[in-house]
Design an enzyme around this catalytic site. Structure first.
Site, mmCIF file in Angstrom:
data_model
loop_
_atom_site.group_PDB
_atom_site.id
_atom_site.type_symbol
_atom_site.label_atom_id
_atom_site.label_comp_id
_atom_site.label_asym_id
_atom_site.label_seq_id
_atom_site.Cartn_x
_atom_site.Cartn_y
_atom_site.Cartn_z
ATOM 1 N N LYS A 185 0.840 -1.197 0.000
ATOM 2 C CA LYS A 185 0.000 0.000 0.000
ATOM 3 C C LYS A 185 0.870 1.240 0.000
ATOM 4 C CE LYS A 185 -3.970 1.987 2.513
ATOM 5 N NZ LYS A 185 -4.881 1.810 3.670
ATOM 6 N N SER A 236 -9.692 2.002 2.892
ATOM 7 C CA SER A 236 -8.814 2.717 1.988
ATOM 8 C C SER A 236 -7.825 1.818 1.247
ATOM 9 C CB SER A 236 -8.023 3.774 2.787
ATOM 10 O OG SER A 236 -7.203 3.155 3.787
ATOM 11 N N SER A 264 -10.034 -0.586 7.103
ATOM 12 C CA SER A 264 -9.506 -0.396 5.756
ATOM 13 C C SER A 264 -8.748 -1.582 5.177
ATOM 14 C CB SER A 264 -8.606 0.843 5.713
ATOM 15 O OG SER A 264 -9.379 2.008 5.868
#
Length: 486
Positions: free
Chosen positions: A79, A154, A178
């Site tokens: 990420k 996210s 998330s």
């Protein structure tokens, strides 16, 4: 079958038997990205030159023999809020569009020690603020099951890349759900570890008392392996917990006989899609068939969780994002009149609307005259939410419910309604506030989109969470379903 559908042990067996090379795995990853990422848009930055060089080095090591790392040769995505030396880390924000870190996050260092290969950096909601990946300042990631739908957020890019077969596993971060929510939306496994089990050093901070790095994988066994590689005390992280790390894979026995399950009525009440509720009830029947027992329980302060979370998370974001001022790193506004104007223009141009919304909310909650009424009260309610979980865990081993109240929604449907978007986290936020572990595993579909089952455990008892998730997975076929893509 894709190479990335194989179990980790099967991949390593093929590597050992010279049926496969690390270069084959890396080539398969980039080939799949070429085929699918024009549609999915999971990646922001690729690491192709370095990844191929690392694959060649690992192949030489394979020929020479010797000890190999736990995740040897496996292509991984990271990420884009987890810093990577020499590889852009933008947090999907224009503010950090030029940020090239000079060090690795501890989790990235641990992946390197375990000898996985970093394929690239994955798209996300800007600064991890959002639940749909539509808040990326570059482009929204799309759900591999249906590109008209969101992948969740996210960590939407992290989930979509695994679901689309672009990487073997990925790392995400979970502040209020998330990792788990996008895992549910994309039909894969997402694990949020206990707060402090995995180092946050090198994770760009959103809400420091909530943020936690964890793995997204295609099955529970792989999740256990990745957690084994990244968990552990880190003196660079003041919130890192110095606890013993067990062998998580040894917990995957398939046996849950006598396991006591609590099912919160608040997680199956108003706002939960009937098809999601039915899938969860069917999952409970599966656990019953394996000898586990379940009873309805109550987490009475759940109704206050979303308000509590957004006050605390936004307050911490307001503090953490103050460092982005156009002076030390990131993009700097041109031609400011003075220092204050530099701050104002840099932040106005660099941050997107959702980030600005949360900074303003947090600044208000922390301001003189409102601190006690909002921030302090939210901290007290957080304690009550944690006590709710403690009370249930006095009698039960795990808690089960849906990961999200619905399946994925269409891109554009909720982006203009932040309050509705925030409500999607009702099942995941209480877990984050309590700092305890939880995993999302596939448990069915509704109208062609995946449903996630959330299994919640006691602090630092990831072994029981993984054992329950793995046992359920062995009795079902949901984790084997793949989106028809490309």
């Amino acid at each position: 079958m894709s190479l990335f559908d194989l179990r980790l042990q099967d991949v390593h067996s093929k590597l050992n038997n010279k049926e496969l090379t690390v270069s084959d795995l890396v080539n398969a990853s980039y080939r799949r990205i070429t085929e699918t990422d024009e549609t999915i848009k999971a990646f922001l930055t690729l690491n192709e030159e370095n990844a191929r060089r690392e694959a060649d080095n690992l192949d030489k090591q394979l020929q020479e023999g010797g000890e190999r790392g736990l995740l040897f040769g496996l292509p991984a995505g990271v990420k884009d809020n987890i810093v990577t030396e020499g590889l852009l880390t933008t947090c999907a924000s224009q503010f950090l569009s030029n940020y090239n870190p000079i060090y690795d996050a501890t989790t990235v260092s641990k992946l390197k020690s375990a000898q996985s290969v970093t394929i690239g950096k994955l798209n996300m909601d800007e600064f991890a603020m959002g639940g749909s990946n539509e808040n990326s300042s570059y482009y929204p990631t799309r759900n591999p099951w249906n590109p008209e739908y969101v992948p969740g957020g996210s960590s939407g890019g992290s989930a979509a890349s695994v679901a689309a077969g672009q990487v073997y596993f990925s790392l995400g971060s979970d502040t209020g759900g998330s990792i788990r929510q996008p895992a549910a939306y994309c039909g894969i496994v997402g694990l949020k570890p206990t707060y402090g089990l995995v180092s946050r050093f090198g994770l760009v901070a959103f809400a420091s008392s909530l943020d936690q790095i964890g793995p997204l994988t295609k099955n529970v066994e792989d999740s256990a392996y990745v957690l084994q590689a990244i968990a552990g005390y880190d003196e660079k992280d003041s919130t890192s917990a110095n606890v013993n790390i067990p062998d998580y894979t040894s917990a995957l026995t398939g046996d849950v006989k006598g396991l006591r399950i609590g099912v919160p009525r608040e997680y199956l009440g108003e706002g939960i899609d009937p098809q999601v509720k039915e899938a969860v009830m069917q999952a409970l029947k599966t656990f019953e068939s394996m000898g586990a027992t379940w009873e309805e329980v109550s987490l009475p302060h759940t109704e206050y969780a979303i308000a509590t979370y957004y006050l605390l998370a936004s307050s911490e974001a307001s503090s953490n994002l103050a460092r982005f001022d156009g002076v030390r790193y990131g993009v700097r506004a041109d031609n400011p009149d003075n220092l204050i104007d530099l701050y104002r223009k840099s932040r106005s141009q660099g941050f997107g609307p959702e980030v600005k919304r949360r900074i303003m909310l947090g600044t208000y909650a922390l301001s003189s005259g409102y601190y006690d009424a909002y921030y302090l009260k939210a901290q007290k309610v957080r304690t009550l939410i944690k006590q709710d979980f403690d009370n249930v865990f006095n009698q039960y081993d795990i808690i089960i419910g849906p990961t999200a109240p619905t399946t994925a929604f269409k891109i554009g449907d909720q982006v203009g309604d932040p309050l509705t978007m925030y409500l999607n986290d009702i099942c995941t936020i209480p877990v984050s506030l309590a700092g305890i572990p939880a995993i999302s595993v596939p448990c069915g579909t509704a109208d062609g989109m995946p449903i996630g089952l959330q299994i919640i455990g006691k602090a630092f008892d990831e072994s029981t969470v993984l054992r329950a998730a793995h046992a359920f997975e062995q009795q079902t076929e949901f984790h084997k379903s793949r989106p028809q893509l490309g």
